[in-house]
Scaffold this motif. Structure first.
Motif, mmCIF file in Angstrom:
data_model
loop_
_atom_site.group_PDB
_atom_site.id
_atom_site.type_symbol
_atom_site.label_atom_id
_atom_site.label_comp_id
_atom_site.label_asym_id
_atom_site.label_seq_id
_atom_site.Cartn_x
_atom_site.Cartn_y
_atom_site.Cartn_z
ATOM 1 N N ALA A 308 -6.376 -9.652 7.255
ATOM 2 C CA ALA A 308 -5.049 -9.060 7.424
ATOM 3 C C ALA A 308 -4.172 -9.315 6.203
ATOM 4 N N ASP A 309 -4.256 -10.526 5.640
ATOM 5 C CA ASP A 309 -3.479 -10.822 4.431
ATOM 6 C C ASP A 309 -3.870 -9.889 3.293
ATOM 7 N N ALA A 310 -5.175 -9.647 3.159
ATOM 8 C CA ALA A 310 -5.650 -8.753 2.096
ATOM 9 C C ALA A 310 -5.196 -7.313 2.347
ATOM 10 N N LEU A 311 -5.270 -6.872 3.600
ATOM 11 C CA LEU A 311 -4.798 -5.520 3.933
ATOM 12 C C LEU A 311 -3.318 -5.361 3.608
ATOM 13 N N SER A 312 -2.550 -6.389 3.937
ATOM 14 C CA SER A 312 -1.121 -6.356 3.627
ATOM 15 C C SER A 312 -0.881 -6.275 2.130
ATOM 16 N N ALA A 313 -1.699 -7.027 1.356
ATOM 17 C CA ALA A 313 -1.528 -7.062 -0.097
ATOM 18 C C ALA A 313 -1.835 -5.725 -0.753
ATOM 19 N N GLY A 315 -1.174 -2.869 0.703
ATOM 20 C CA GLY A 315 -0.244 -1.884 1.239
ATOM 21 C C GLY A 315 -0.609 -1.280 2.572
ATOM 22 N N LYS A 316 -1.671 -1.754 3.205
ATOM 23 C CA LYS A 316 -2.077 -1.229 4.515
ATOM 24 C C LYS A 316 -1.427 -2.070 5.609
ATOM 25 N N THR A 317 -0.106 -1.943 5.691
ATOM 26 C CA THR A 317 0.675 -2.829 6.553
ATOM 27 C C THR A 317 0.422 -2.594 8.039
#
Length: 349
Positions: A308-313, A315-317
């Protein structure tokens, strides 16, 4: 501090005739010291090292003790010990290298420079001293040697990622090396590594790269990929994550059926995460969840938070938020660390 955690090479001492009993006892005690140090019992190991020095001082013993003091950042004690050591063994380049490193750690750059110049006067091919002087801008003034056979450049050269069979190793006149010739060469290169001092990290890097590039059909090439990744993680003050990524991506690509691939992928994931490659972290977790679609709740929480942290980084919030919520759900009200972090990420209390 990481500079003191470089790999240690076992140096064999050769004797003519029988080995005296006291020498065997000292070797056993030295082995005990190293075992304690590897187990993290640093003070106990240090006390035994110092006792051994009083009873049976040796170059190897001084080196290991000085290294441990450096690792513990007890630089004043290390410096005092190494002054004694270099008086007893004035032409020991391992001890002089360590003495220079301690001086550098204490901020005495000029003293370190002079000691490394002395090392090169004794051994013009000492790659560790030359590398450190290069960092200090003094390599040009140091004694030089004629280059031997061309070697892979340190850190700058890229390793081809094509499978070994697509790019055969070449020998004289660009003729491909046979599997037997590759094996013979790999053994020769590893034999040279056994004789290196532990501080000669630049030369270790060169030799491992030669194994990888010239002997790709051997098991030694796979081993060298892994050992290079160790060196890139531990030999310098800061891990060289880009180099770790390069060499392990090569391992995974060129040797997909190797038993080392799972460990290599685990280390790649760490390097991607710490080296600032969230897109590659996402790709790896996509593969991981595809191959393991129903992990247990604890594993899901560990993987899910990083994913999830990587997805957030990247831009896939929305996807990241959904995954954070799943981590919280898997926690089942136990308030584990991953769940607390996930709640912070989405602004829950």
């Amino acid at each position: 501090m990481r500079a003191f955690t470089c790999l240690l090479l076992a140096l064999a001492l050769c004797f003519t005739g029988g080995v005296p009993a006291f020498a065997a006892d000292s070797a056993a005690e030295l082995k005990e010291c190293r075992t304690l140090e590897r187990a993290g019992k640093f003070e106990e190991a240090l006390a035994k090292y110092l006792d051994l020095i009083k009873s049976a001082p040796s170059e190897e013993l001084y080196r290991d003790t000085g290294s441990l003091l450096g690792k513990l950042q007890r630089y004043d004690e290390a410096e005092k010990l190494l002054q004694e050591a270099t008086q007893a063994f004035p032409r020991s380049t391992p001890l002089l290298n360590l003495q220079a490193l301690i001086a550098l750690r204490k901020g005495r750059t000029e003293d370190a420079r002079k000691i490394w110049m002395t090392v090169l006067e004794i051994d013009t091919g000492n790659s560790f001293a030359r590398k450190e002087l290069d960092k200090l801008g003094q390599a040009a003034a140091a004694p030089s040697r004629e280059p031997a056979a061309p070697a892979a450049s340190s850190g700058a050269a890229r390793i081809e990622t094509a499978p070994a069979s697509d790019k055969p190793a070449q020998g004289k006149d660009d003729a491909p090396l046979s599997p037997e010739e590759q094996k013979k060469l790999a053994l020769q290169l590893y034999e040279e590594m056994i004789g290196l001092d532990k501080w000669e990290t630049a030369r270790f890097e060169e030799l491992h790269r030669q194994v990888i590039e010239k002997c790709p059909a051997t098991d030694h090439a796979i081993e060298s990929c892994w050992r290079l990744s160790n060196l890139y993680l531990m030999a310098d003050d800061q891990p060289r994550y880009e180099d770790v990524i390069q060499v392990l991506e090569h391992l995974v690509s060129a040797y997909p059926n190797s038993q080392m691939v799972p460990e290599a992928k685990n280390r790649l994931l760490l390097a991607y995460k710490n080296g600032g490659h969230p897109d590659k972290v996402v790709t790896m977790y996509q593969e991981l969840f595809k191959n393991t679609p129903n992990p247990d709740d604890r594993t899901f929480m560990l993987w899910g938070l990083d994913y999830a942290d990587a997805l957030s980084a990247v831009g896939k919030t929305a996807e990241a938020r959904a995954l954070y919520e799943q981590v919280i759900e898997k926690d089942g009200g136990k308030d584990q660390l991953e769940a607390r972090v996930a709640r912070e990420r989405i602004g829950q209390k």
